[in-house]
Motif scaffolding. Structure first.
Motif, PDB file in Angstrom:
ATOM      1  N   THR A  16       0.861  -1.182   0.000  1.00  0.00           N
ATOM      2  CA  THR A  16       0.000   0.000   0.000  1.00  0.00           C
ATOM      3  C   THR A  16       0.898   1.231   0.000  1.00  0.00           C
ATOM      4  O   THR A  16       1.919   1.264   0.686  1.00  0.00           O
ATOM      5  N   GLN A  17       0.513   2.230  -0.790  1.00  0.00           N
ATOM      6  CA  GLN A  17       1.309   3.459  -0.860  1.00  0.00           C
ATOM      7  C   GLN A  17       0.392   4.684  -0.847  1.00  0.00           C
ATOM      8  O   GLN A  17      -0.597   4.733  -1.578  1.00  0.00           O
ATOM      9  N   ARG A  18       0.724   5.630   0.008  1.00  0.00           N
ATOM     10  CA  ARG A  18      -0.042   6.876   0.105  1.00  0.00           C
ATOM     11  C   ARG A  18       0.901   8.062  -0.063  1.00  0.00           C
ATOM     12  O   ARG A  18       2.065   8.010   0.312  1.00  0.00           O
ATOM     13  N   PHE A  19       0.346   9.148  -0.632  1.00  0.00           N
ATOM     14  CA  PHE A  19       1.102  10.386  -0.815  1.00  0.00           C
ATOM     15  C   PHE A  19       0.332  11.544  -0.197  1.00  0.00           C
ATOM     16  O   PHE A  19      -0.903  11.592  -0.252  1.00  0.00           O
ATOM     17  N   ARG A  20       1.080  12.470   0.373  1.00  0.00           N
ATOM     18  CA  ARG A  20       0.480  13.685   0.926  1.00  0.00           C
ATOM     19  C   ARG A  20       0.430  14.752  -0.161  1.00  0.00           C
ATOM     20  O   ARG A  20       1.446  15.112  -0.748  1.00  0.00           O
ATOM     21  N   LEU A  21      -0.759  15.270  -0.474  1.00  0.00           N
ATOM     22  CA  LEU A  21      -0.936  16.290  -1.492  1.00  0.00           C
ATOM     23  C   LEU A  21      -0.630  17.675  -0.925  1.00  0.00           C
ATOM     24  O   LEU A  21      -0.648  17.868   0.297  1.00  0.00           O
ATOM     25  N   PRO A  22      -0.343  18.655  -1.798  1.00  0.00           N
ATOM     26  CA  PRO A  22      -0.038  20.011  -1.319  1.00  0.00           C
ATOM     27  C   PRO A  22      -1.140  20.624  -0.461  1.00  0.00           C
ATOM     28  O   PRO A  22      -0.864  21.440   0.424  1.00  0.00           O
ATOM     29  N   ASN A  23      -2.409  20.230  -0.719  1.00  0.00           N
ATOM     30  CA  ASN A  23      -3.517  20.784   0.072  1.00  0.00           C
ATOM     31  C   ASN A  23      -3.708  20.071   1.409  1.00  0.00           C
ATOM     32  O   ASN A  23      -4.663  20.355   2.138  1.00  0.00           O
ATOM     33  N   GLY A  24      -2.799  19.125   1.706  1.00  0.00           N
ATOM     34  CA  GLY A  24      -2.874  18.430   2.980  1.00  0.00           C
ATOM     35  C   GLY A  24      -3.640  17.122   2.939  1.00  0.00           C
ATOM     36  O   GLY A  24      -3.569  16.333   3.883  1.00  0.00           O
ATOM     37  N   GLN A  25      -4.378  16.875   1.858  1.00  0.00           N
ATOM     38  CA  GLN A  25      -5.121  15.628   1.746  1.00  0.00           C
ATOM     39  C   GLN A  25      -4.182  14.465   1.432  1.00  0.00           C
ATOM     40  O   GLN A  25      -3.078  14.657   0.921  1.00  0.00           O
ATOM     41  N   GLU A  26      -4.634  13.270   1.725  1.00  0.00           N
ATOM     42  CA  GLU A  26      -3.826  12.070   1.490  1.00  0.00           C
ATOM     43  C   GLU A  26      -4.378  11.311   0.295  1.00  0.00           C
ATOM     44  O   GLU A  26      -5.583  11.065   0.200  1.00  0.00           O
ATOM     45  N   LEU A  27      -3.492  10.971  -0.633  1.00  0.00           N
ATOM     46  CA  LEU A  27      -3.871  10.197  -1.812  1.00  0.00           C
ATOM     47  C   LEU A  27      -3.372   8.766  -1.655  1.00  0.00           C
ATOM     48  O   LEU A  27      -2.178   8.541  -1.456  1.00  0.00           O
ATOM     49  N   GLU A  28      -4.258   7.813  -1.752  1.00  0.00           N
ATOM     50  CA  GLU A  28      -3.875   6.406  -1.691  1.00  0.00           C
ATOM     51  C   GLU A  28      -3.661   5.915  -3.113  1.00  0.00           C
ATOM     52  O   GLU A  28      -4.612   5.691  -3.867  1.00  0.00           O
ATOM     53  N   ALA A  29      -2.399   5.774  -3.497  1.00  0.00           N
ATOM     54  CA  ALA A  29      -2.060   5.388  -4.866  1.00  0.00           C
ATOM     55  C   ALA A  29      -2.216   3.893  -5.090  1.00  0.00           C
ATOM     56  O   ALA A  29      -2.616   3.454  -6.171  1.00  0.00           O
ATOM     57  N   LEU A  30      -1.873   3.071  -4.091  1.00  0.00           N
ATOM     58  CA  LEU A  30      -1.967   1.619  -4.180  1.00  0.00           C
ATOM     59  C   LEU A  30      -2.551   1.078  -2.886  1.00  0.00           C
ATOM     60  O   LEU A  30      -2.244   1.590  -1.807  1.00  0.00           O
ATOM     61  N   ARG A  31      -3.353   0.024  -3.023  1.00  0.00           N
ATOM     62  CA  ARG A  31      -3.903  -0.603  -1.823  1.00  0.00           C
ATOM     63  C   ARG A  31      -3.780  -2.123  -1.927  1.00  0.00           C
ATOM     64  O   ARG A  31      -4.326  -2.750  -2.838  1.00  0.00           O
ATOM     65  N   ASP A  32      -3.039  -2.705  -0.994  1.00  0.00           N
ATOM     66  CA  ASP A  32      -2.966  -4.159  -0.822  1.00  0.00           C
ATOM     67  C   ASP A  32      -2.656  -4.891  -2.132  1.00  0.00           C
ATOM     68  O   ASP A  32      -3.366  -5.815  -2.523  1.00  0.00           O
ATOM     69  N   VAL A  33      -1.594  -4.473  -2.804  1.00  0.00           N
ATOM     70  CA  VAL A  33      -1.194  -5.087  -4.078  1.00  0.00           C
ATOM     71  C   VAL A  33      -0.188  -6.196  -3.814  1.00  0.00           C
ATOM     72  O   VAL A  33       0.834  -5.978  -3.161  1.00  0.00           O
ATOM     73  N   SER A  34      -0.491  -7.374  -4.329  1.00  0.00           N
ATOM     74  CA  SER A  34       0.424  -8.515  -4.223  1.00  0.00           C
ATOM     75  C   SER A  34       0.581  -9.155  -5.596  1.00  0.00           C
ATOM     76  O   SER A  34      -0.421  -9.461  -6.255  1.00  0.00           O
ATOM     77  N   LEU A  35       1.815  -9.322  -6.033  1.00  0.00           N
ATOM     78  CA  LEU A  35       2.081 -10.033  -7.281  1.00  0.00           C
ATOM     79  C   LEU A  35       3.542 -10.450  -7.323  1.00  0.00           C
ATOM     80  O   LEU A  35       4.365  -9.947  -6.563  1.00  0.00           O
ATOM     81  N   THR A  36       3.838 -11.390  -8.214  1.00  0.00           N
ATOM     82  CA  THR A  36       5.200 -11.906  -8.342  1.00  0.00           C
ATOM     83  C   THR A  36       5.693 -11.739  -9.769  1.00  0.00           C
ATOM     84  O   THR A  36       4.912 -11.770 -10.720  1.00  0.00           O
ATOM     85  N   LEU A  37       6.994 -11.589  -9.907  1.00  0.00           N
ATOM     86  CA  LEU A  37       7.664 -11.585 -11.206  1.00  0.00           C
ATOM     87  C   LEU A  37       8.657 -12.735 -11.195  1.00  0.00           C
ATOM     88  O   LEU A  37       9.468 -12.842 -10.278  1.00  0.00           O
ATOM     89  N   ARG A  38       8.624 -13.551 -12.231  1.00  0.00           N
ATOM     90  CA  ARG A  38       9.450 -14.755 -12.270  1.00  0.00           C
ATOM     91  C   ARG A  38      10.499 -14.673 -13.367  1.00  0.00           C
ATOM     92  O   ARG A  38      10.442 -13.821 -14.248  1.00  0.00           O
ATOM     93  N   GLU A  39      11.441 -15.583 -13.302  1.00  0.00           N
ATOM     94  CA  GLU A  39      12.490 -15.639 -14.308  1.00  0.00           C
ATOM     95  C   GLU A  39      11.906 -15.934 -15.688  1.00  0.00           C
ATOM     96  O   GLU A  39      10.937 -16.680 -15.817  1.00  0.00           O
TER      97      GLU A  39
END
Length: 288
Positions: A16-39
């Protein structure tokens, strides 16, 4: 669906990733993302603008840390920039006062590679992307396609195990894009590059189907994995969707899949995949 194959290289666990916006609000860019990358696979991340695809790509490169969850490389938590990866950007990211040779050498210089080793690596990378004869040219003297080749050469010069591409063809014209797509696959298949796995962020479903053996489709507000598509196992070339409501619909009924997802604007991976799914190289069908 075939069982998972290949060693896991990178893994996102409940990120999960969140960013703080200039106006003070919080933006949730990603929520509970799970995945794998294989050879030995090519994975495409597809979704609308603002769904966190590029944010996740930067986490895989070690350029950003998740607010929650973790990213693993070969089973170990990723701490700092991932030396086994290199990134290609949409905007070329070339320094205009440096020549082709000097731009390609930037990554090697940052890693402390010097002397003959650096010159040999730069020459090899320039040769791989077909820019021989332009070593002393400046970016202003190059076409868009040539500038992006410099970006690829800079990434390949460090012999990355994982090549991360953030909309690498977005600034190119259609004909150049078509040529570059084919060249990327040729580079991936060439053992001289050292590239094991490709990850591409794109808005183009056609591009994803052409390049990838596995397509991860993101939803937005906040960014999340909506479903994923892998090559169909039947006689007809195409992709099958898995995950969420789309898992119940094959590529033979794309309209039903769209209805099940509840939005006609969701990228219609199955419909386009019937046309060009057979072009996908060395696909691996497994869950993210």
């Amino acid at each position: 669906m075939t069982p998972p194959q290949g060693t896991v290289l990178l893994e996102a666990q409940h990120v999960t990733q969140r960013f703080r916006l200039p106006n003070g609000q919080e933006l949730e860019a990603l929520r509970d993302v799970s995945l794998t990358l294989r050879e030995h696979e090519v994975v495409a991340l597809v979704g609308p603008s603002g769904c966190g695809k590029s944010t996740l790509l930067r986490m895989f490169a070690g350029l950003a840390r998740p607010g929650e969850g973790k990213v693993l490389y070969r089973g170990q938590p990723l701490d700092g920039v991932l030396a086994a990866s290199a990134m290609v950007f949409q905007s070329f990211a070339l320094l205009p006062w440096l020549t082709v040779v000097e731009n390609v050498a930037m990554g090697l210089e940052a890693r402390g590679v010097d002397g003959v080793a650096r010159r040999d690596a730069v020459a090899r990378a320039i040769n791989l992307v077909g820019l021989d004869g332009f070593e002393q040219a400046y970016p202003k003297e190059l076409s868009g396609g040539m500038k992006q080749r410099v970006g690829f050469a800079r990434a390949l010069a460090v012999a990355p195990e994982i090549l991360l591409m953030d909309e690498p063809f977005g600034a190119l014209d259609p004909l150049t894009t078509e040529n570059m797509r084919s060249q990327v696959i040729d580079l991936w298949r060439d053992p001289a590059t050292g590239v094991n796995t490709l990850v591409i962020v794109t808005h183009s479903v056609e591009e994803a189907v052409f390049l990838a053996g596995r397509i991860i489709v993101f939803g937005s507000n906040p960014g999340h994995v909506q479903y994923f598509a892998v090559p169909a196992t039947g006689a007809e070339p195409g992709f099958q969707c898995h995950g969420g409501a789309a898992a119940r619909h094959s590529h033979r009924d794309p309209a039903a899949g769209a209805r099940a997802r509840g939005a006609a604007t969701t990228p219609a991976v199955p419909a386009r995949a019937r046309v060009r799914g057979h072009r996908a190289p060395r696909p691996l069908a497994h869950a993210p």
